[in-house]
Design a protein around this motif. Structure first.
Motif, short mmCIF file in Angstrom:
data_model
loop_
_atom_site.label_atom_id
_atom_site.label_comp_id
_atom_site.label_asym_id
_atom_site.label_seq_id
_atom_site.Cartn_x
_atom_site.Cartn_y
_atom_site.Cartn_z
N LEU A 55 31.84 141.05 75.79
CA LEU A 55 32.59 141.02 74.54
C LEU A 55 33.83 141.89 74.70
O LEU A 55 33.73 143.04 75.13
CB LEU A 55 31.74 141.54 73.38
CG LEU A 55 30.52 140.71 72.99
CD1 LEU A 55 29.74 141.41 71.88
CD2 LEU A 55 30.92 139.31 72.57
N THR A 56 34.99 141.35 74.38
CA THR A 56 36.23 142.09 74.54
C THR A 56 36.99 142.15 73.21
O THR A 56 36.88 141.26 72.37
CB THR A 56 37.15 141.46 75.59
OG1 THR A 56 37.61 140.18 75.12
CG2 THR A 56 36.41 141.28 76.92
N ASN A 57 37.75 143.22 73.07
CA ASN A 57 38.65 143.38 71.93
C ASN A 57 40.07 143.46 72.48
O ASN A 57 40.31 144.14 73.48
CB ASN A 57 38.29 144.66 71.16
CG ASN A 57 39.11 144.82 69.90
OD1 ASN A 57 39.68 143.87 69.38
ND2 ASN A 57 39.18 146.05 69.41
N ILE A 63 38.46 138.94 68.99
CA ILE A 63 37.28 139.34 69.75
C ILE A 63 36.84 138.12 70.56
O ILE A 63 36.56 137.06 69.99
CB ILE A 63 36.15 139.80 68.82
CG1 ILE A 63 36.60 141.00 67.98
CG2 ILE A 63 34.91 140.17 69.65
CD1 ILE A 63 35.63 141.36 66.90
N THR A 93 40.64 145.34 64.90
CA THR A 93 39.21 145.64 64.95
C THR A 93 39.02 147.05 65.49
O THR A 93 39.53 147.40 66.55
CB THR A 93 38.47 144.63 65.85
OG1 THR A 93 38.60 143.31 65.29
CG2 THR A 93 37.00 144.98 65.95
N LEU A 96 32.94 147.60 67.64
CA LEU A 96 32.06 146.47 67.95
C LEU A 96 30.66 146.99 68.23
O LEU A 96 30.49 148.10 68.74
CB LEU A 96 32.56 145.72 69.19
CG LEU A 96 33.78 144.81 69.08
CD1 LEU A 96 34.13 144.28 70.47
CD2 LEU A 96 33.51 143.67 68.14
N SER A 114 31.42 143.67 63.77
CA SER A 114 32.80 144.11 63.98
C SER A 114 33.33 144.74 62.70
O SER A 114 33.02 144.29 61.60
CB SER A 114 33.70 142.96 64.42
OG SER A 114 33.79 141.96 63.42
#
Length: 395
Positions: A55-57, A63, A93, A96, A114
């Motif tokens: 999972l990346t921001n 996301i 964001t 997470l 989030s």
């Protein structure tokens, strides 16, 4: 002694996202020298609990989920990473948190929380860009949304509740109670935000920017703020220490690692015995306001552990047995993994695979050429890379 990158531990890149190429001629023209490049960069990356997905921001307020190829280590080529799903937001964001029982084989569990500014907390699917539920955290006086800057699922509660950290406040939410009911428990980190003398002034004032649960199962919560304080919470009381933008426990639950902004190292505290600062992992190269995540992993051959961190110079560095010596310690390994700031180091549960993300906001400046200045053109100060990579690290 730092091990040379040509040694036996040199990582091998096994997967990567394509890094966007920069065309200086295509940069936006402006008379403002603080104009920023609009290309998005990865601000964080973390593994889901089952180790199948990242999972990346990113700076474009999205996301993304990246499902790792099942034959990641079986071929000699570099796999291309592309997002499986992307959840957009109107605002940035701030935090997470993946569901602790995330299982790619069971879509009902592929969820994450989030925190978005001026909005309720979202529970969303990592497989489709849709929200499943929302949880309101509202100031009872002003009725304005409170934005959590950190979130975590306590391991002792079996995924039924989650914690949020915001301005001088820690809240406990019941996952089964979405909507406008709000948290089931409010815990101010200081008796009064307006008067420090209330309650003897004991507590920590500031945004709770990081939280970590002790891995020993005793439920001790370490919470840190942007004002450089750390609180330790348990059923029997609390304790206060200095430090913070990220907190990480050693596998044994005795040592607490504290990472700070604009810091060249990581602080090491002996929490269980002396309660004192034990040492300092120097040479991290993270003197920046940007969050730079570290990771702590168990050693493959014995009961010790290692600390790994990324730097603004594109290197990831590791410290072996960091608690065996007091004082400042230099890294045991360093490897060049990116051409820009390494924003996250995230080891897979196997210990031999690590994901790294990079990128940062760059500013444009006038060309030294007088003709270019008259035309109002800009150019990059330095090359940049915005990518997510997965590496195999031999033992």
């Amino acid at each position: 002694m730092v091990e040379d990158v040509t040694g036996s531990l040199a990582p091998r890149c096994v997967a990567s996202t394509p890094s966007p190429e920069v065309d200086p001629a295509g940069a936006q023209s402006s008379s403002d020298s603080s104009e920023t490049i609009k290309s998005p960069y990865f601000s964080s990356a973390e593994w889901t609990p089952d180790g199948t997905t990242l999972l990346t921001n990113s700076s474009d307020h999205r996301i993304r989920s990246f499902i790792v190829p099942p034959d990641l280590l079986e071929t000699g080529s570099v796999h291309n990473l592309s997002p499986y799903s992307a959840l957009p937001s109107a605002e940035p964001t701030y935090a997470l948190a993946a569901y602790p029982f995330f299982n790619l084989q069971d879509p009902s569990t592929t969820l994450f929380l989030s925190s978005v500014r001026d909005h309720p907390i979202r529970l969303a699917s990592a497989l489709a860009p849709v929200s499943v539920a929302s949880y309101s955290l509202v100031n009872p006086t002003t009725e304005a949304f409170i934005t959590p800057h950190s979130m975590i699922y306590p391991s002792t509660l079996g995924g039924t509740h989650f914690l949020t950290g915001s301005d001088s406040l820690i809240c406990l939410f019941d996952v089964s109670r979405p909507g406008s009911d709000g948290p089931v428990s409010w815990l101010p980190t200081i008796p009064s935000k307006r008067k420090q003398t209330v309650g003897g002034g004991i507590g920590m004032k500031g945004i709770v920017s990081a939280m970590a649960i002790s891995p020993t199962g005793d439920g001790i919560l370490a919470a840190g703020t942007f004002t450089r304080q750390v609180g330790l919470y348990s059923s029997n009381g609390s304790d206060w220490r200095k430090g913070v933008t990220q907190l990480a426990w050693s596998p044994c639950g005795r040592y607490l690692y504290i990472a700070e902004r604009k810091s060249d190292g990581v602080l090491v505290y002996d929490i269980r015995v002396t309660g004192q600062m034990l040492g300092y992992l120097r040479g991290r190269r993270a003197v920046t306001n940007q969050r730079m995540k570290i990771d702590v992993i168990s050693a493959a051959t014995d009961s010790s552990h290692e600390v790994w961190a990324g730097g603004t110079d594109g290197y990831m560095r590791g410290w072996k047995n960091p608690v065996y010596a007091a004082g400042g310690q230099d890294p045991d390994w360093e490897f060049k993994v990116h051409d820009d700031a390494v924003t996250s180091i995230a080891f897979h549960s196997t210990g031999s695979v690590v994901a790294t993300s990079c990128g940062q906001r760059h500013y444009l400046e006038h060309d030294n050429d007088s003709d270019s200045k008259e035309k109002g053109t800009f150019k990059d100060k330095q090359p940049r890379e915005n990518s997510l990579k997965i590496w195999f690290l031999p033992s």
